[in-house]
Structure formats: C-alpha cells, structure tokens
Design an enzyme around this catalytic site. Structure first.
Site, short mmCIF file in Angstrom:
data_model
loop_
_atom_site.label_atom_id
_atom_site.label_comp_id
_atom_site.label_asym_id
_atom_site.label_seq_id
_atom_site.Cartn_x
_atom_site.Cartn_y
_atom_site.Cartn_z
N GLY A 69 0.80 -1.21 0.00
CA GLY A 69 0.00 0.00 0.00
C GLY A 69 0.83 1.27 0.00
N THR A 99 2.95 -1.54 7.17
CA THR A 99 2.98 -0.09 7.02
C THR A 99 1.64 0.56 7.35
OG1 THR A 99 4.23 -0.66 5.03
CG2 THR A 99 3.89 1.67 5.45
N TYR A 130 3.80 -0.16 11.75
CA TYR A 130 4.98 0.71 11.63
C TYR A 130 4.88 1.92 12.59
CZ TYR A 130 7.08 -1.12 7.23
OH TYR A 130 7.71 -1.86 6.27
N ARG A 163 9.37 5.90 6.41
CA ARG A 163 7.94 5.66 6.66
C ARG A 163 7.64 5.46 8.14
NH1 ARG A 163 8.26 0.61 2.80
NH2 ARG A 163 10.18 0.61 3.98
N HIS A 224 14.90 -7.64 8.89
CA HIS A 224 15.49 -7.06 7.66
C HIS A 224 16.95 -6.65 7.91
CE1 HIS A 224 11.28 -6.90 6.78
NE2 HIS A 224 11.05 -5.69 7.25
N ASP A 285 8.66 -12.62 5.54
CA ASP A 285 7.97 -11.34 5.25
C ASP A 285 6.84 -11.61 4.25
OD1 ASP A 285 7.34 -8.68 5.44
OD2 ASP A 285 9.13 -7.93 4.43
ZN ZN Z 1 9.22 -4.73 7.47
#
Ligand code: ZN
Length: 382
Positions: A69, A99, A130, A163, A224, A285
C-alpha cells in the site's frame, strides 16, 4: 490414535540420524534411535524411509491479511491462504499489519489468525504496526498482551525508515516498557519486533534506549538486518551482546543489486563473525510487497511468498552441508526461543507435534503435521 513415524532422518533441529518419533495427541511423546514399543496399543505406523523430519517452521514475520500500500491503494497485496502456509511448511506464522494501520485493522488480523488456527495452524500475532502511537485491540499495548492470547508482542515497529513515526528515545522507552510489562504479567516473552529501514542510524536508537533504561536487550528483535551492510554489522553486535535478530529471506534481483545480502550469505557471515547462531532467525515477510522494476521504472509489486523459507533450505541442501543445521535452526528453534514459544521449533518428547517431512534429493515437502494433526499428506492438503 497415536502416530509412529519410522525411519526418518531427524533434525531436532540438530541432526539425530535415523529415529522413530511417536506422536500422541498434539504432542511428541517419544523420540528414539531404537525401536519404540507401545505394547498392545493400536497406532498408525507411517514409514518415512529416505525422508527428513524437521520441526515446523516458525515464521516471525508474515502479513496474512496482505501488506504493502506504500505506492497507493493499487499496491496493496493480497491475503495469504492457510493452504499457502501449509505448502510452505510454516506451522507457526506470526502475523503483523505492516505499514498501513489505517486501511488495515488489527481486528481483521486477529480474525485471520483465528481462521488459521481453526484450520490447524499455530498462528500468532503482533499488535501495533509501523506507526506509533501503536494500533491496539484493547486501547493499550500491555492490556493486549495480557488479555488477548494470540498477541505475543508489538510489531513491526519501523525505525530508521522514512515511513516510520521517527520515534524519540523517550517514546521508544515507554513503548518497550509497556511491552515488557505486558509480557511479564501474561507470562509471554513480549518482544518489540522492529522493522529496520535503510536509514543510516540503523540500530542506533535501540542502543540509546538500552543505555538510558533498565530494559533487557532481548526485548528488541530487529528484522530485515540483511538489507544493508552497516545495519548488518550493528545487528551482529546486538546478537553478540545477547539480543536476537532476524534475516529476511525474500528479496528481488533489484534489491540484491542495491545492497541486500542474500539470506544464506547473511547467516554464514554472521556466524563467521562470531554471532551466536542460536540467536539468528530467518523469516519470509510473506505478503510484504516487493517492488518490480523494468529499466529503472517501477512497474508493479510482487507479494513475498512464505515458500521462500523452503527455498532457502533447498539452497543449502546438497551443496552447503555445513549450513543445513544452522538454516533449519534459524527456521525453527531460534525464532521459537526469541518469542519464548517453549513447545515450538523442536523435535523432542513433550514438544508440540509440529513436524515436516521432506525429500532430501528434491527438497520437496511431502507431509505437514501441526499440533498432531496431519495437514498435508504426500503433497496433498488434507
Ligand atoms: Zn518490514
């Protein structure tokens, strides 16, 4: 009826050689290199000669309701079906929003997690997303941990990312303290699962939080970590100092060209650099968005599949034997330990009967058990 699996090569995740494994109800009753005798009791005997038997995968980052998104509504990714997790050998998917916590809700994630459970998986979830202040189910991070059984921590909270909510040290301290309290009261591990972005600060914020508080390092579980070298080196220090860290197995040729380290390479390098292998995990993920470029132009998004975990194992089978056990451990025992899931990630008496059988020559997954229930049999979903 109890199930006796015979003649499999067992990875517990360490290699045990050929063993018999007896399942009773939702648990493993016995693992033996000799014959298991259960007297006159009736049982189902299953000959797994020539196959490997390993714990079901504990995937600490999935987006079962979809993710993405970031490029607008057209870039939202789809839900992941229960069948897709089973075919990928993921018996414990841990769901996160990602997110977007505005057009995606924790209540929907909770519903999806309960659907996966109803279909036989041991699904779990994080609250939050997030952003901070975090999305919650009950209005409070700690209350969610105490009152909502599938919630095992907060995640993925974005740091060092454009973000993210750009949290201050004080904000991260307060948030982590709430998770720690919720974990303490509920008897759960309680983790702050961190989405690590490309930002230069990397784990700097977490180091400043640890310096200025009494919070334990194991509370912070970054993922990550293989997205760029500077972050990777910080993560190795974090693991050496007692933390856990997670390597993302899904990637694209473009991301690799931009500096992503391949999952297998990252695991090998981290171990070679002295990071304790038992505190490194691999996650998919799944459902996260992977950008697709053509001639440098963004032409769409692909959704990361949960099958990248089996792909990572297949990558080392037959060619990099020394990495087989570390990869299996990073898919099973290590993430279970990071999240405090005592019954998961092991083939041992008393552990949950979450098991995979696969063909070592082809890497093909043939059978999946979760909590003693056979969810896949010879490649067929049950
Ligand atoms: Zn992530």
């Amino acid at each position: 009826m109890p199930v006796l699996i015979r003649n499999a090569q067992v990875f517990a995740p360490h290699a045990l050689g050929q063993c018999e494994v007896l399942l009773a109800g939702s648990r493993i009753a016995q693992v033996s290199s000799g014959k298991i005798d259960i007297g006159g009791s009736s049982l189902e005997v299953f000959d797994a000669a020539g196959r490997w038997l390993l714990p079901g995968f504990v995937d600490v980052l999935t987006h079962p309701c979809g993710g993405g998104g970031e490029g607008g509504f057209a870039n939202r990714t789809a839900e992941i079906s229960c069948e897709e997790f089973i075919r990928a050998g993921v018996t414990t998917p841990v769901g996160a929003l990602g997110t977007d916590s505005i057009a995606r809700k924790l209540e929907v994630l909770f519903g999806k997690v309960m659907e996966l459970r109803a279909r036989g998986l041991s699904a779990l979830m994080y609250n939050g997303s997030y952003r901070i202040p975090p999305a919650t189910l009950t209005g409070d991070v700690a209350r969610d941990l105490v009152l909502v059984e599938p919630v095992i921590g907060l995640g993925e909270v974005a740091v060092a990312d454009h973000r993210s909510s750009q949290p201050s040290v004080a904000e991260m301290c307060r948030l982590a303290a709430d998770v720690h309290l919720g974990g303490t009261l509920s008897g759960k591990r309680g983790v702050v699962f961190l989405h690590m972005g490309d930002g230069q600060d990397g784990l700097g914020l977490i180091e400043r939080v640890l310096e200025s508080s009494d919070l334990p390092r194991r509370l912070f579980y970054p993922t990550h970590i293989n997205r760029r070298r500077g972050l990777f080196e910080q993560a190795i220090e974090h693991v050496k100092a007692g933390g856990y860290a997670d390597i993302t197995a899904s990637t694209t040729p473009e991301l690799l060209a931009a500096g992503d380290l391949r999952a297998v390479e990252a695991l090998r390098e981290a171990i070679a650099a002295g990071a304790p292998a038992e505190r490194l995990s691999l996650s998919s993920d799944a459902g996260g968005s992977l950008p697709l470029y053509r001639d440098g132009e963004l032409v769409g998004l692909k959704s990361a599949p949960p099958s990248v975990l089996l792909g990572t194992l297949a990558e080392v089978m037959g060619s990099q034997e020394s990495l087989v056990e570390p990869v299996i451990a990073a898919l099973t025992r290590n993430p279970a330990a990071a999240l405090g899931l005592a019954g998961k990630g092991r083939v041992a008496a008393g552990a949950d009967a979450d098991l995979l059988l696969l063909e070592p020559d082809t890497g093909r997954l043939t059978d999946v058990f979760c909590l003693g229930r056979r969810l896949m049999s010879d490649g067929n979903i049950q």
